[in-house]
Design a protein around this motif. Structure first.
Motif, mmCIF file in Angstrom:
data_model
loop_
_atom_site.group_PDB
_atom_site.id
_atom_site.type_symbol
_atom_site.label_atom_id
_atom_site.label_comp_id
_atom_site.label_asym_id
_atom_site.label_seq_id
_atom_site.Cartn_x
_atom_site.Cartn_y
_atom_site.Cartn_z
ATOM 1 N N TYR A 106 0.836 -1.205 0.000
ATOM 2 C CA TYR A 106 0.000 0.000 0.000
ATOM 3 C C TYR A 106 0.868 1.251 0.000
ATOM 4 C CZ TYR A 106 -3.300 3.584 1.436
ATOM 5 O OH TYR A 106 -4.040 4.747 1.494
ATOM 6 N N ALA A 107 1.868 1.287 0.888
ATOM 7 C CA ALA A 107 2.747 2.457 0.971
ATOM 8 C C ALA A 107 3.544 2.623 -0.316
ATOM 9 C CB ALA A 107 3.689 2.321 2.162
ATOM 10 N N GLU A 131 2.691 1.562 -3.405
ATOM 11 C CA GLU A 131 1.783 2.018 -4.472
ATOM 12 C C GLU A 131 1.428 3.483 -4.304
ATOM 13 O OE1 GLU A 131 -0.286 -2.414 -4.935
ATOM 14 O OE2 GLU A 131 -1.182 -0.881 -3.662
ATOM 15 N N ASN A 132 1.190 3.886 -3.065
ATOM 16 C CA ASN A 132 0.829 5.269 -2.787
ATOM 17 C C ASN A 132 1.979 6.218 -3.121
ATOM 18 O OD1 ASN A 132 -1.205 7.126 -1.549
ATOM 19 N ND2 ASN A 132 0.487 7.538 -0.143
ATOM 20 N N SER A 133 3.207 5.794 -2.846
ATOM 21 C CA SER A 133 4.374 6.654 -3.048
ATOM 22 C C SER A 133 4.646 6.917 -4.526
ATOM 23 C CB SER A 133 5.608 6.041 -2.394
ATOM 24 O OG SER A 133 6.004 4.857 -3.060
ATOM 25 N N SER A 180 -2.506 2.878 -8.522
ATOM 26 C CA SER A 180 -3.775 2.528 -7.903
ATOM 27 C C SER A 180 -3.574 1.409 -6.891
ATOM 28 C CB SER A 180 -4.793 2.087 -8.961
ATOM 29 O OG SER A 180 -4.303 0.975 -9.698
ATOM 30 N N ARG A 181 -4.441 1.409 -5.874
ATOM 31 C CA ARG A 181 -4.298 0.446 -4.785
ATOM 32 C C ARG A 181 -4.454 -0.984 -5.288
ATOM 33 N NH1 ARG A 181 -7.245 0.825 1.153
ATOM 34 N NH2 ARG A 181 -6.095 -0.887 2.126
ATOM 35 N N TRP A 217 -0.494 10.805 2.634
ATOM 36 C CA TRP A 217 -1.118 9.533 2.990
ATOM 37 C C TRP A 217 -0.225 8.358 2.602
ATOM 38 C CZ3 TRP A 217 -4.581 10.730 6.278
ATOM 39 C CH2 TRP A 217 -5.370 11.872 6.118
ATOM 40 N N GLY A 218 -0.094 7.416 3.523
ATOM 41 C CA GLY A 218 0.690 6.209 3.281
ATOM 42 C C GLY A 218 2.139 6.322 3.708
ATOM 43 N N GLU A 219 2.588 7.525 4.098
ATOM 44 C CA GLU A 219 3.973 7.699 4.522
ATOM 45 C C GLU A 219 4.135 7.394 6.021
ATOM 46 O OE1 GLU A 219 6.546 8.201 2.599
ATOM 47 O OE2 GLU A 219 5.321 8.362 0.796
ATOM 48 N N GLN A 229 -2.783 6.551 7.171
ATOM 49 C CA GLN A 229 -3.672 6.365 6.029
ATOM 50 C C GLN A 229 -4.995 7.080 6.293
ATOM 51 O OE1 GLN A 229 -4.064 2.159 5.302
ATOM 52 N NE2 GLN A 229 -1.868 1.843 5.006
#
Length: 231
Positions: free
Chosen positions: A18-19, A21-23, A27-28, A166-168, A188
């Motif tokens: 998740y982290a 992909e977010n970085s 897409s999730r 978000w996600g960091e 998140q």
């Protein structure tokens, strides 16, 4: 296969899908699905990965030849890992103060008036993003990425409501019945209005939704140091 090597890199970094992909703005579930099912990853996504994760060897990623990391940064018996954003600007040399938050009695007094606090030492690591300070980690919520006794280097966040990526990974001071609870977590989005979700790397720790108003101190983790041997 490239997707398999991406999975190996993520495992080596110790970050969640998740982290990751977010970085990179993916897409999730897109990267985790590609890795698990052996599917191809688009060239634009690969470019984004290499742009964000500068320690990933592009030759190894595309061909499997060579080392996974472009460099293995080691200073004597310390292992350094940096957590960079696209907007980060590397600083050639900086003296980062290392604080004892137990002696200071928490992040809140440290962040409110860090200039009056005496650091126990200073850390100098070339070509890191700007950092405001460093503290020792306690607990195992981010294991194996971080373990108790590691040092995290951070950049303070002053506008908690509007400056969260978000996600960091963050160093957080939370008001718990009048006492400050200090922890390191991924942040998140929460499905509960007015809250954020705190997520651990260690899967034995459950996610927790916390009211934003309860966060009294917040800092983005920019790098970590692990002592591998004590001589």
């Amino acid at each position: 296969m490239v997707s398999e090597r991406v999975g190996q890199y993520i495992a080596k970094k110790g970050v969640s899908y998740y982290a990751f992909e977010n970085s990179i703005g993916a897409s999730r579930g897109s990267i985790s699905k590609a890795v698990k099912e052996g599917k191809s990853i688009g060239s634009q996504v690969l470019e984004n990965i290499l742009a964000v994760y500068t320690d990933l060897n592009p030759t190894w990623l595309m061909t499997g030849v060579g080392e996974i990391f472009t460099e293995n940064i080691e200073i004597q018996n310390k292992k350094i890992e940096a957590f960079r954003l696209k907007t980060d600007r590397e600083i050639e040399n900086q003296q980062i103060p290392l604080y004892d938050i137990e002696a200071i009695a928490g992040l809140v007094p440290l962040f409110q008036d860090s200039k009056s606090q005496d650091p126990i030492d200073h850390i100098s690591i070339p070509h890191l993003p700007k950092c405001d300070g460093a503290v020792y980690v306690t607990g195992d919520s981010m294991y194996p990425l971080l373990k108790s006794g590691d040092i995290v280097l951070y950049k303070e966040i002053h506008d908690v409501a509007n400056e969260i990526f978000w996600g960091e990974m963050y160093l957080i001071g939370i008001d718990m019945s009048g006492e400050e609870y200090v922890t390191v977590k991924y942040i998140q989005k929460s499905e509960i209005s007015g809250c954020v979700r705190l997520v651990s790397q260690n899967k034995h720790h459950q996610d927790k939704d916390v009211e934003i108003s309860k966060i009294k101190a917040l800092a983005l983790v920019k790098a970590s140091i692990r002592i591998n041997s004590m001589n």
